[in-house]
Design an enzyme around this catalytic site. Structure first.
Site, PDB file in Angstrom:
ATOM      1  N   SER A 173       0.831  -1.200   0.000  1.00 61.38           N
ATOM      2  CA  SER A 173       0.000   0.000   0.000  1.00 61.38           C
ATOM      3  C   SER A 173       0.871   1.258   0.000  1.00 61.38           C
ATOM      4  CB  SER A 173      -0.968  -0.048   1.195  1.00 61.38           C
ATOM      5  OG  SER A 173      -1.985   0.915   1.065  1.00 61.38           O
ATOM      6  N   ASP A 335      -9.129  -5.906  -4.432  1.00 59.43           N
ATOM      7  CA  ASP A 335      -8.718  -4.669  -3.752  1.00 59.43           C
ATOM      8  C   ASP A 335      -9.719  -3.558  -4.063  1.00 59.43           C
ATOM      9  OD1 ASP A 335      -7.334  -2.473  -2.684  1.00 59.43           O
ATOM     10  OD2 ASP A 335      -5.389  -3.181  -3.412  1.00 59.43           O
ATOM     11  N   HIS A 368      -7.981  -5.384   0.116  1.00 56.32           N
ATOM     12  CA  HIS A 368      -6.716  -4.643   0.138  1.00 56.32           C
ATOM     13  C   HIS A 368      -5.763  -5.214   1.185  1.00 56.32           C
ATOM     14  CE1 HIS A 368      -4.131  -1.147  -0.482  1.00 56.32           C
ATOM     15  NE2 HIS A 368      -4.164  -0.886   0.813  1.00 56.32           N
TER      16      HIS A 368
END
Length: 388
Positions: A173, A335, A368
Site C-alpha cells: 500500500s 482490492d 486490500h
C-alpha cells in the site's frame, strides 16, 4: 493491521533455537538532523525509528528496505520483545524465509508524519512534534511532506548504516508507493522493486484520500489543527469516522458477509432510527479504538504525502522511464483501494517503459489487506524474484 501473538514465554524463547531467538529485534532511533523538504522548508532535529535483521555484507549490497503501509510503522518482521506480536510481514521475512535474513540485511523504518505518534514503538517527526522555535507542537504549521521526503530520510538512514545498494525495496500500500518512488528516484541504487497492493495515485485516488480525511476537518475539536494544548480534546470523533472510511474500503465484501442481517444485542434498527446494525457497530468499535492510538493531524499529513506521490515528475510514465529495471508487482484482485484496472494499467506502463516486470496476486477475503496479512502464499514467487 492484523498481527499474531507468539506463545513462547521469555524463558522459553531464550532456550529456543538460534533462528527463533533471532526473531527478537531492537527498535532503534535514527537522528537525521536538519532536513530540507521537497517543498523547500527546513525541519530541525528530524528523527525516525527503524529495525533491522541480518548482517550487511562487506560490499554493502545485500540490503532490503521494507516500507510500511498508511497506518503501519517499522514493525514489519520479528518481535520487539520475547513473546510479543510478530511484524505484519513476518511470514516472508526472517531466517530461511522468502526474504531470508541469513542472506539479506533487512531494514524497516518509520516514516515522517507517522500516524502512530502515541505508540511508544513508533518514532517520527511530524505535526505532533515540538517545534524548537516555539516550544509547542508544530500542528498545521509543520511543513508539507511529500512521498519523496519519506525516501530522502530513509536514504540518509541507509547511508548511515553503510548500505551501498538495495537488492530489493518493497512494501504494501503506502509502502508500495514508497517502493515505486524509491525506484524512480534512485534507479542505480535499487536493484529490484516490489510494490504490493499499490499502483498510481491518480485524480480518482486523490479524491478518495480527500474523503478519508474530511471527517477530521469537520470535527469542531480539530480547531484547525490546534488541539494539543492543555484542556483541549483531540478530534477523536472525526478521526474515528476517518478510520471507519479507511477500514471499510480496505476489506472485501466477502469479509463483511459475516455481519449480514445481524444485529447487536438490544438493537432494532427497524423500530428505532438510532439503533445500529452489526456492521455499523463493528466499524464504530474498530475505528474508535484506532483513533485513540493515532494522531489526527498526522493522518492529514500522511494523506497529503500520498497525494504528492511522484510529484517531482510530470506524470507516472515519465517517472517510470528512468526507474529501476526489475519489478515484481503484487496486487489483490479484490482490492477496493487500488482497484484491479488501475493496477493493470500500472503494469502496462512499466512494460511500456521497457522494464522487466513480473506479476503475482495475493488472494483471500480481506481485499486490500490481503497484501498485509496474506503474503505467505506468494513466498516462493518472492524467493524466485530475489534469486534472478
Amino acid at each position: 493491521m492484523t498481527t499474531r501473538r507468539g506463545l513462547l514465554t521469555a524463558a522459553a524463547l531464550l532456550a529456543a533455537s538460534p533462528a527463533m531467538a533471532q526473531e527478537v529485534v531492537e527498535k532503534k532511533v535514527f537522528e537525521a538532523g536538519d532536513f530540507r523538504t521537497r517543498g523547500g522548508a527546513s525541519i530541525p532535529n528530524t528523527r525516525i525509528g527503524y529495525q533491522t535483521m541480518g548482517t550487511l555484507n562487506a560490499a554493502g549490497d545485500n540490503a532490503v528496505l521494507i516500507c510500511h503501509f498508511f497506518s503501519g510503522n517499522s514493525h514489519a518482521f520479528g518481535r520487539l520483545q520475547p513473546g510479543g506480536p510478530a511484524g505484519y510481514w513476518d511470514a516472508i521475512i526472517g531466517p530461511g524465509k522468502a526474504i531470508d535474513t541469513e542472506r539479506y540485511f533487512v531494514v524497516s523504518a518509520d516514516t515522517l508524519v507517522n500516524v502512530n505518534v502515541p505508540d511508544a514503538n513508533t518514532v517520527t517527526t511530524g505535526p505532533a512534534s515540538i517545534n524548537p522555535d516555539t516550544g509547542r507542537p508544530w500542528g498545521m504549521s509543520f511543513p508539507v511532506i511529500a512521498m519523496r521526503d519519506f525516501v530522502e530520510v530513509q536514504k540518509r538512514l541507509l547511508d548511515s548504516l553503510g548500505v551501498k545498494r538495495l537488492a530489493l525495496v518493497a512494501g504494501p500500500s503506502n509502502g508500495g508507493l514508497q517502493s515505486i518512488e524509491w525506484a524512480a528516484a534512485y534507479p542505480d541504487f535499487v536493484q529490484r522493486a516490489m510494490p504490493v497492493i499499490a499502483a498510481d495515485i491518480d485524480a480518482w485516488m486523490q479524491g478518495w484520500l480527500d474523503v478519508w480525511e474530511s471527517p477530521i476537518r469537520l470535527d469542531p475539536n480539530w480547531r484547525e489543527g490546534d488541539y494539543y494544548g492543555q484542556g483541549r480534546e483531540p478530534p477523536l470523533r472525526g478521526l474515528a469516522e476517518a478510520w471507519k472510511v479507511v477500514t471499510l474500503q480496505a476489506v472485501d465484501r466477502a469479509f463483511t458477509g459475516q455481519f449480514d442481517r445481524k444485529l447487536p444485542e438490544g438493537q432494532d434498527p427497524a423500530r428505532r432510527i438510532g439503533d445500529r446494525f452489526a456492521i455499523e457497530k463493528w466499524l464504530d468499535d474498530r475505528a474508535m479504538a484506532r483513533a485513540k492510538t493515532t494522531d489526527a493531524n498526522s493522518f492529514l499529513y500522511m494523506v497529503r504525502a500520498n497525494q504528492l506521490f511522484l510529484n517531482d515528475y510530470p506524470g507516472v510514465q515519465a517517472a517510470l522511464e528512468g526507474a529501476a529495471r526489475r519489478w515484481l508487482v503484487i496486487p489483490a484482485p479484490n482490492d477496493r483501494v487500488f482497484v484491479s484496472d488501475g493496477t493493470k494499467q500500472f503494469i502496462e506502463l512499466l512494460r511500456k517503459a521497457g522494464k522487466q516486470v513480473e506479476a503475482a496476486e495475493v488472494t483471500g477475503p480481506m481485499g486490500h489487506l490481503n497484501g498485509v496479512v496474506g503474503m505467505a502464499p506468494v513466498a516462493d514467487r518472492i524467493r524466485a524474484f530475489l534469486a534472478e
